[in-house]
Write a protein that holds these residues in place. Structure first.
Motif, PDB file in Angstrom:
ATOM      1  N   LEU A  51       0.827  -1.206   0.000  1.00  0.00           N
ATOM      2  CA  LEU A  51       0.000   0.000   0.000  1.00  0.00           C
ATOM      3  C   LEU A  51       0.863   1.258   0.000  1.00  0.00           C
ATOM      4  N   ALA A  52       1.994   1.235   0.704  1.00  0.00           N
ATOM      5  CA  ALA A  52       2.899   2.386   0.684  1.00  0.00           C
ATOM      6  C   ALA A  52       3.461   2.605  -0.719  1.00  0.00           C
ATOM      7  N   GLY A  53       3.768   1.504  -1.414  1.00  0.00           N
ATOM      8  CA  GLY A  53       4.237   1.644  -2.793  1.00  0.00           C
ATOM      9  C   GLY A  53       3.155   2.167  -3.716  1.00  0.00           C
ATOM     10  N   LEU A  54       1.905   1.736  -3.477  1.00  0.00           N
ATOM     11  CA  LEU A  54       0.800   2.206  -4.311  1.00  0.00           C
ATOM     12  C   LEU A  54       0.484   3.676  -4.068  1.00  0.00           C
ATOM     13  N   ALA A  69      -4.693  -1.859  -4.471  1.00  0.00           N
ATOM     14  CA  ALA A  69      -4.894  -1.576  -3.052  1.00  0.00           C
ATOM     15  C   ALA A  69      -6.045  -2.409  -2.491  1.00  0.00           C
ATOM     16  N   THR A  70      -7.040  -2.671  -3.312  1.00  0.00           N
ATOM     17  CA  THR A  70      -8.161  -3.503  -2.852  1.00  0.00           C
ATOM     18  C   THR A  70      -7.688  -4.919  -2.531  1.00  0.00           C
ATOM     19  N   ALA A  72      -4.659  -5.729  -1.724  1.00  0.00           N
ATOM     20  CA  ALA A  72      -3.789  -5.632  -0.547  1.00  0.00           C
ATOM     21  C   ALA A  72      -4.610  -5.534   0.728  1.00  0.00           C
ATOM     22  N   LEU A  73      -5.729  -4.801   0.700  1.00  0.00           N
ATOM     23  CA  LEU A  73      -6.561  -4.663   1.898  1.00  0.00           C
ATOM     24  C   LEU A  73      -7.247  -5.983   2.237  1.00  0.00           C
ATOM     25  N   VAL A  74      -7.691  -6.700   1.200  1.00  0.00           N
ATOM     26  CA  VAL A  74      -8.300  -8.012   1.450  1.00  0.00           C
ATOM     27  C   VAL A  74      -7.275  -8.943   2.086  1.00  0.00           C
ATOM     28  N   THR A  75      -6.063  -8.911   1.575  1.00  0.00           N
ATOM     29  CA  THR A  75      -4.994  -9.735   2.164  1.00  0.00           C
ATOM     30  C   THR A  75      -4.731  -9.330   3.609  1.00  0.00           C
ATOM     31  N   ASP A  76      -4.808  -8.030   3.882  1.00  0.00           N
ATOM     32  CA  ASP A  76      -4.544  -7.536   5.236  1.00  0.00           C
ATOM     33  C   ASP A  76      -5.561  -8.068   6.246  1.00  0.00           C
ATOM     34  N   GLN A  77      -6.768  -8.460   5.766  1.00  0.00           N
ATOM     35  CA  GLN A  77      -7.783  -8.968   6.684  1.00  0.00           C
ATOM     36  C   GLN A  77      -7.423 -10.347   7.245  1.00  0.00           C
ATOM     37  N   PHE A  78      -6.471 -11.029   6.609  1.00  0.00           N
ATOM     38  CA  PHE A  78      -6.048 -12.327   7.114  1.00  0.00           C
ATOM     39  C   PHE A  78      -4.831 -12.216   8.027  1.00  0.00           C
TER      40      PHE A  78
END
Length: 396
Positions: A51-54, A69-70, A72-78
């Motif tokens: 996300l920082a790179g995006l 980013a979407t 990445a955010l879905v991945t962050d939920q795990f």
């Protein structure tokens, strides 16, 4: 083929760096956004870095950044999650609406709103607990709220840009009007200057040439008398015109504009300068008074025609004829056409241009050129000056 990415803007670099530092600080302090996730807190660094790179692409590639980013955010939920990752996603969502294409700006808020409603309904149906609404609210805060904010900001920017464009167009039109007004005023002053002074200067030039070319004391004396008379009158008219130009009241017309009542004096002056002139004024003395612009134009046309006859006409009779029609005044001046035998003054053609301009300003017609008559070839000037609009006459 390698993916070509544009150079990030400075503000995007600053946002990405600040967000990454804050996320690393939160991770180092063990402040996780979620608990009981399959992956530990170390895995939360992966979405954070992505996300920082995006964030570097938020202005230059907003739609691509939002898609990635979407994921990445879905991945962050795990993972244990990081608050900085969530905040960066909201910023990328906002930037996608503000900097994206018009179609994307319309589509993203609708899509995020539909996802928010769908998530709320899905959690309610799955958990059967009113508290599931809070998850829908959280989804709306993360997805729909930044998109809606982006719409407001984008609309404001577009309205500001449109207002600026209208202001620039208004300023451009005002400048064009000013230039046209200045040009029209310069042309009017040029006509007045030419018509008021050219007649006297032409007479001076012709009689001074005659005085220099003829060795006759009486002829020289008569020529000098004409030269003096025209010099004095020309100087007086020049001073009057200069006074008009210096007048700050806005009244740019001569204080005493010439009228057709002065034609007799004008013709008499032309005779003094050596022209054989006859005046045939066929107007009805009891008829209505002509508008001032018509009288001024007719007077100037006759004046300039006599000046041209003095400079260019062959020896012979010059005729000036005025005829009053129902809705127009016609002016006709004829002079012998050929090679003049005596001295002549040079011409610039500005007189014919000025006469045509005066006629066009009144909506009339103007013709000039040589004609064949039973008495020989003549140069004819013919102008029709409307006295009143034709549509008004048609209504009567």
């Amino acid at each position: 083929m390698a993916l070509s990415l544009p150079r990030p803007q400075r503000v995007d670099v600053q946002i990405a760096a600040a967000s990454l530092l804050c996320g690393l600080a939160l991770w180092a302090l063990g402040l996780n956004a979620q608990t009981d996730r399959p992956l530990g807190s170390t895995w939360a660094l992966l979405p954070l870095l992505v996300l920082a790179g995006l964030e570097l692409l938020r202005s230059t590639k907003p739609q691509f950044a939002l898609v990635m980013a979407t994921f990445a955010l879905v991945t962050d939920q795990f993972t244990a999650g990081n608050l900085a990752s969530i905040l960066m996603f909201t910023d990328i969502m906002y930037a996608a609406v503000v900097y994206g294409s018009p179609a994307a700006a319309r589509r993203i808020p609708i899509t995020s709103g539909v996802i928010t409603v769908a998530m709320t309904v899905a959690f309610l149906a799955w958990w059967q607990d009113p508290q599931a609404v809070l998850l829908g609210v959280a989804t709306g805060i993360v997805a729909f709220t930044p998109a809606a904010t982006g719409v407001l900001v984008r609309n404001h920017r577009e309205a500001t840009a449109a207002a600026k464009l209208r202001a620039e167009q208004t300023a451009l039109l005002a400048e064009m009007d000013r230039v046209q007004a200045v040009g029209a005023e310069r042309a009017r002053m040029a006509r007045e200057l030419h018509d008021m002074v050219a007649n006297h200067l032409s007479a001076i030039a012709i009689h001074s040439t005659a005085a220099l070319s003829l060795d006759d004391p009486k002829t020289s004396k008569d020529a000098l008398a004409v030269i003096r008379e025209n010099s004095v009158e020309g100087l007086a008219e020049m001073r009057r015109l200069i006074g008009i130009l210096r007048d700050q009241t806005g009244d740019l017309e001569p204080a005493a504009a010439p009228t057709l009542d002065g034609l007799a004096a004008l013709v008499a002056g032309a005779r003094t300068n050596g022209l054989d002139v006859t005046l045939d004024d066929a107007r009805d003395p009891q008829g209505p008074k002509l508008p001032a612009p018509v009288e001024l134009a007719a007077y100037r046309i006759v004046q300039e025609s006599l000046t041209n006859a003095l400079k260019h006409a062959s020896p012979g009779l010059v005729t000036v004829t005025l005829t009053q029609r129902p809705r127009a005044l016609t002016v006709r001046v004829t002079s012998p056409y050929g090679d003049p035998s005596g001295p002549r003054a040079p011409g610039s053609g500005a007189g014919l241009v000025g006469m045509r301009e005066r006629t066009d300003l009144l909506g009339g017609t103007f013709e000039s050129g040589p004609e064949s008559t039973p008495d020989g070839k003549v140069w004819s000037v013919f102008a029709t000056l409307p006295v009143e609009p034709a549509d008004e006459g048609a209504k009567e």
